[in-house]
Design an enzyme around this catalytic site. Sequence first.
Site, PDB file in Angstrom:
ATOM      1  N   SER A  93       1.166   5.140  -6.283  1.00 24.65           N
ATOM      2  CA  SER A  93       1.269   5.886  -5.020  1.00 24.65           C
ATOM      3  C   SER A  93       1.287   7.380  -5.278  1.00 24.65           C
ATOM      4  O   SER A  93       0.857   8.159  -4.431  1.00 24.65           O
ATOM      5  CB  SER A  93       2.578   5.578  -4.302  1.00 24.65           C
ATOM      6  OG  SER A  93       2.857   4.227  -4.304  1.00 24.65           O
TER       7      SER A  93
ATOM      8  N   ASN B 275       0.253  10.160   0.540  1.00 25.88           N
ATOM      9  CA  ASN B 275       1.677  10.437   0.327  1.00 25.88           C
ATOM     10  C   ASN B 275       2.007  11.918   0.318  1.00 25.88           C
ATOM     11  O   ASN B 275       3.124  12.314   0.628  1.00 25.88           O
ATOM     12  CB  ASN B 275       2.166   9.745  -0.942  1.00 25.88           C
ATOM     13  CG  ASN B 275       2.404   8.281  -0.658  1.00 25.88           C
ATOM     14  OD1 ASN B 275       2.883   7.922   0.416  1.00 25.88           O
ATOM     15  ND2 ASN B 275       2.031   7.404  -1.575  1.00 25.88           N
TER      16      ASN B 275
ATOM     17  N   GLU C  22      -7.307   4.073  -0.782  1.00 29.93           N
ATOM     18  CA  GLU C  22      -7.572   5.429  -1.249  1.00 29.93           C
ATOM     19  C   GLU C  22      -8.094   5.343  -2.691  1.00 29.93           C
ATOM     20  O   GLU C  22      -7.415   4.801  -3.559  1.00 29.93           O
ATOM     21  CB  GLU C  22      -6.241   6.189  -1.195  1.00 29.93           C
ATOM     22  CG  GLU C  22      -6.312   7.656  -1.471  1.00 29.93           C
ATOM     23  CD  GLU C  22      -5.006   8.340  -1.037  1.00 29.93           C
ATOM     24  OE1 GLU C  22      -3.910   7.841  -1.378  1.00 29.93           O
ATOM     25  OE2 GLU C  22      -5.082   9.372  -0.352  1.00 29.93           O
TER      26      GLU C  22
ATOM     27  N   HIS D  51      -5.715   2.725  -4.505  1.00 34.03           N
ATOM     28  CA  HIS D  51      -4.415   2.768  -3.835  1.00 34.03           C
ATOM     29  C   HIS D  51      -4.486   1.972  -2.530  1.00 34.03           C
ATOM     30  O   HIS D  51      -4.907   2.493  -1.492  1.00 34.03           O
ATOM     31  CB  HIS D  51      -4.046   4.239  -3.604  1.00 34.03           C
ATOM     32  CG  HIS D  51      -2.719   4.452  -2.974  1.00 34.03           C
ATOM     33  ND1 HIS D  51      -2.397   5.575  -2.253  1.00 34.03           N
ATOM     34  CD2 HIS D  51      -1.604   3.678  -2.932  1.00 34.03           C
ATOM     35  CE1 HIS D  51      -1.166   5.488  -1.807  1.00 34.03           C
ATOM     36  NE2 HIS D  51      -0.661   4.342  -2.198  1.00 34.03           N
TER      37      HIS D  51
HETATM   38  N1  LIG Z   1       5.392  -1.111  -1.791  1.00 38.62           N
HETATM   39  C1  LIG Z   1       4.597  -0.215  -1.202  1.00 38.62           C
HETATM   40  O1  LIG Z   1       4.709   0.079   0.010  1.00 38.62           O
HETATM   41  C2  LIG Z   1       3.476   0.413  -1.992  1.00 38.62           C
HETATM   42  C3  LIG Z   1       2.376   0.948  -1.304  1.00 38.62           C
HETATM   43  C4  LIG Z   1       1.312   1.488  -2.042  1.00 38.62           C
HETATM   44  C5  LIG Z   1       1.399   1.543  -3.439  1.00 38.62           C
HETATM   45  N2  LIG Z   1       2.507   1.042  -4.071  1.00 38.62           N
HETATM   46  C6  LIG Z   1       2.528   1.097  -5.557  1.00 38.62           C
HETATM   47  O2  LIG Z   1       2.189  -0.193  -6.049  1.00 38.62           O
HETATM   48  C7  LIG Z   1       2.865  -0.419  -7.292  1.00 38.62           C
HETATM   49  C8  LIG Z   1       3.680  -1.697  -7.201  1.00 38.62           C
HETATM   50  O3  LIG Z   1       4.627  -1.557  -6.174  1.00 38.62           O
HETATM   51  P1  LIG Z   1       5.349  -2.825  -5.513  1.00 38.62           P
HETATM   52  O4  LIG Z   1       5.986  -2.336  -4.263  1.00 38.62           O
HETATM   53  O5  LIG Z   1       4.420  -3.984  -5.504  1.00 38.62           O
HETATM   54  O6  LIG Z   1       6.490  -3.089  -6.608  1.00 38.62           O
HETATM   55  P2  LIG Z   1       7.325  -4.443  -6.826  1.00 38.62           P
HETATM   56  O7  LIG Z   1       8.594  -4.020  -7.457  1.00 38.62           O
HETATM   57  O8  LIG Z   1       7.345  -5.271  -5.581  1.00 38.62           O
HETATM   58  O9  LIG Z   1       6.449  -5.247  -7.901  1.00 38.62           O
HETATM   59  C9  LIG Z   1       6.215  -4.785  -9.216  1.00 38.62           C
HETATM   60  C10 LIG Z   1       6.068  -6.025 -10.089  1.00 38.62           C
HETATM   61  O10 LIG Z   1       5.561  -5.628 -11.356  1.00 38.62           O
HETATM   62  C11 LIG Z   1       6.163  -6.450 -12.317  1.00 38.62           C
HETATM   63  N3  LIG Z   1       5.996  -5.857 -13.659  1.00 38.62           N
HETATM   64  C12 LIG Z   1       6.703  -4.872 -14.225  1.00 38.62           C
HETATM   65  N4  LIG Z   1       6.191  -4.603 -15.472  1.00 38.62           N
HETATM   66  C13 LIG Z   1       5.146  -5.456 -15.639  1.00 38.62           C
HETATM   67  C14 LIG Z   1       4.218  -5.683 -16.700  1.00 38.62           C
HETATM   68  N5  LIG Z   1       4.274  -4.973 -17.818  1.00 38.62           N
HETATM   69  N6  LIG Z   1       3.280  -6.652 -16.542  1.00 38.62           N
HETATM   70  C15 LIG Z   1       3.224  -7.377 -15.401  1.00 38.62           C
HETATM   71  N7  LIG Z   1       4.072  -7.207 -14.375  1.00 38.62           N
HETATM   72  C16 LIG Z   1       5.017  -6.260 -14.491  1.00 38.62           C
HETATM   73  C17 LIG Z   1       7.598  -6.579 -11.865  1.00 38.62           C
HETATM   74  O11 LIG Z   1       8.237  -7.700 -12.477  1.00 38.62           O
HETATM   75  C18 LIG Z   1       7.390  -6.750 -10.347  1.00 38.62           C
HETATM   76  O12 LIG Z   1       7.255  -8.115  -9.987  1.00 38.62           O
HETATM   77  C19 LIG Z   1       3.688   0.848  -7.563  1.00 38.62           C
HETATM   78  O13 LIG Z   1       2.937   1.704  -8.375  1.00 38.62           O
HETATM   79  C20 LIG Z   1       3.877   1.430  -6.161  1.00 38.62           C
HETATM   80  O14 LIG Z   1       4.085   2.829  -6.192  1.00 38.62           O
HETATM   81  C21 LIG Z   1       3.525   0.457  -3.378  1.00 38.62           C
END
Ligand SMILES: NC(=O)c1ccc[n+]([C@@H]2O[C@H](COP(=O)([O-])OP(=O)(O)OC[C@H]3O[C@@H](n4cnc5c(N)ncnc54)[C@H](O)[C@@H]3O)[C@@H](O)[C@H]2O)c1
Length: 284
Positions: free
Chosen positions: A121, A192, A154, A142
């Site tokens: 993000s 963002n 994005e 993104h």
């Molecule tokens: N949640 C949102 O609204 C949103 C929106 C856009 C972008 N993002 C981005 O997306 C990404 C993920 O966010 P999220 O909300 O899904 O997080 P989340 O915490 O729901 O999920 C992340 C997952 O990654 C896993 N993980 C950690 N290290 C790992 C590895 N080495 N190999 C495989 N899996 C691994 C964790 O166990 C977890 O299940 C982040 O970079 C976040 O900034 C999130």
Amino acid sequence: MVRDRIDRIGVVGAGTMGSGIAQVAATAGYDVRMRDVEQEFVENGFETIRDSLERLADRDDLEEDPETIRGRIEGTTDLEAFADCDLVIEAVLEELDVKREVFADLERVCDDDVLLGTNTSTLSITSIAGDLEHPERVIGLHFMNPVPIMEGVEVVVGEKTSDEATALAHEIAEDLEKTTWEADDKPGFVTNRILMPWINEGIRAFDEGVATKADIDRGMELGTNVPMGPLRLADHIGLDICLHASETLHEELGDRYQPAYLLKRKVEAGDLGKKTGKGFYEYE
Ligand SMILES: NC(=O)c1ccc[n+]([C@@H]2O[C@H](COP(=O)([O-])OP(=O)(O)OC[C@H]3O[C@@H](n4cnc5c(N)ncnc54)[C@H](O)[C@@H]3O)[C@@H](O)[C@H]2O)c1
């Protein structure tokens, strides 16, 4: 060179975003490998996908039955499962060191012509790809939350990202029924960079007594034609995620991105929004 024939897509992380990306890729007909570090997290990802597909099927929004779509996704904890993927999208925690480690692993396991996307993000694509031998095939893809519902993606172009990789990223996102826009690798990209100060200003306006939280949200919804005002949207995103993104932007772009005090206090109190049942509002 990036491979442009994509049959199998790898997704790193089975959390909120990873499970959503796996779901839309499978819905578009791709074979998918979804990896997390523990089997339990993989199972949680499948549960999210099952619920989401059922809701979409109830609304007649799927062309195939949920089981067929779900059957295209293979869950795994094994990194080597990405060895025969034609594209891998990373969606692990928003921590630079963790992402850099994931990309170093992907570079080791995947062929050199496989496009590698990151769903970050706020982090720099150039930093994530900094230590790699082939940073030209790393790009920001993104997706927005919730991935199966939100139409936009994005595409973020790093310093070293090739034109070929950029063109393929747009093509793939469109194939997943999304509409893209492109941003340079500057902090927060388009979304963002503009959204986080808007949310923080909404929180400050509430904290300083400008209006009630309901009136701040109503004012922005009716006054500027957005579907959710800043406080309600912050609750939906997760207040911890908003704080983390704001802190990253503050570090990179200076004081105009300072997180609101009340956002910090809410996170410290464990009131993280919809996911904990309480943020600015209460949820069942
Ligand atoms: N949640 C949102 O609204 C949103 C929106 C856009 C972008 N993002 C981005 O997306 C990404 C993920 O966010 P999220 O909300 O899904 O997080 P989340 O915490 O729901 O999920 C992340 C997952 O990654 C896993 N993980 C950690 N290290 C790992 C590895 N080495 N190999 C495989 N899996 C691994 C964790 O166990 C977890 O299940 C982040 O970079 C976040 O900034 C999130």
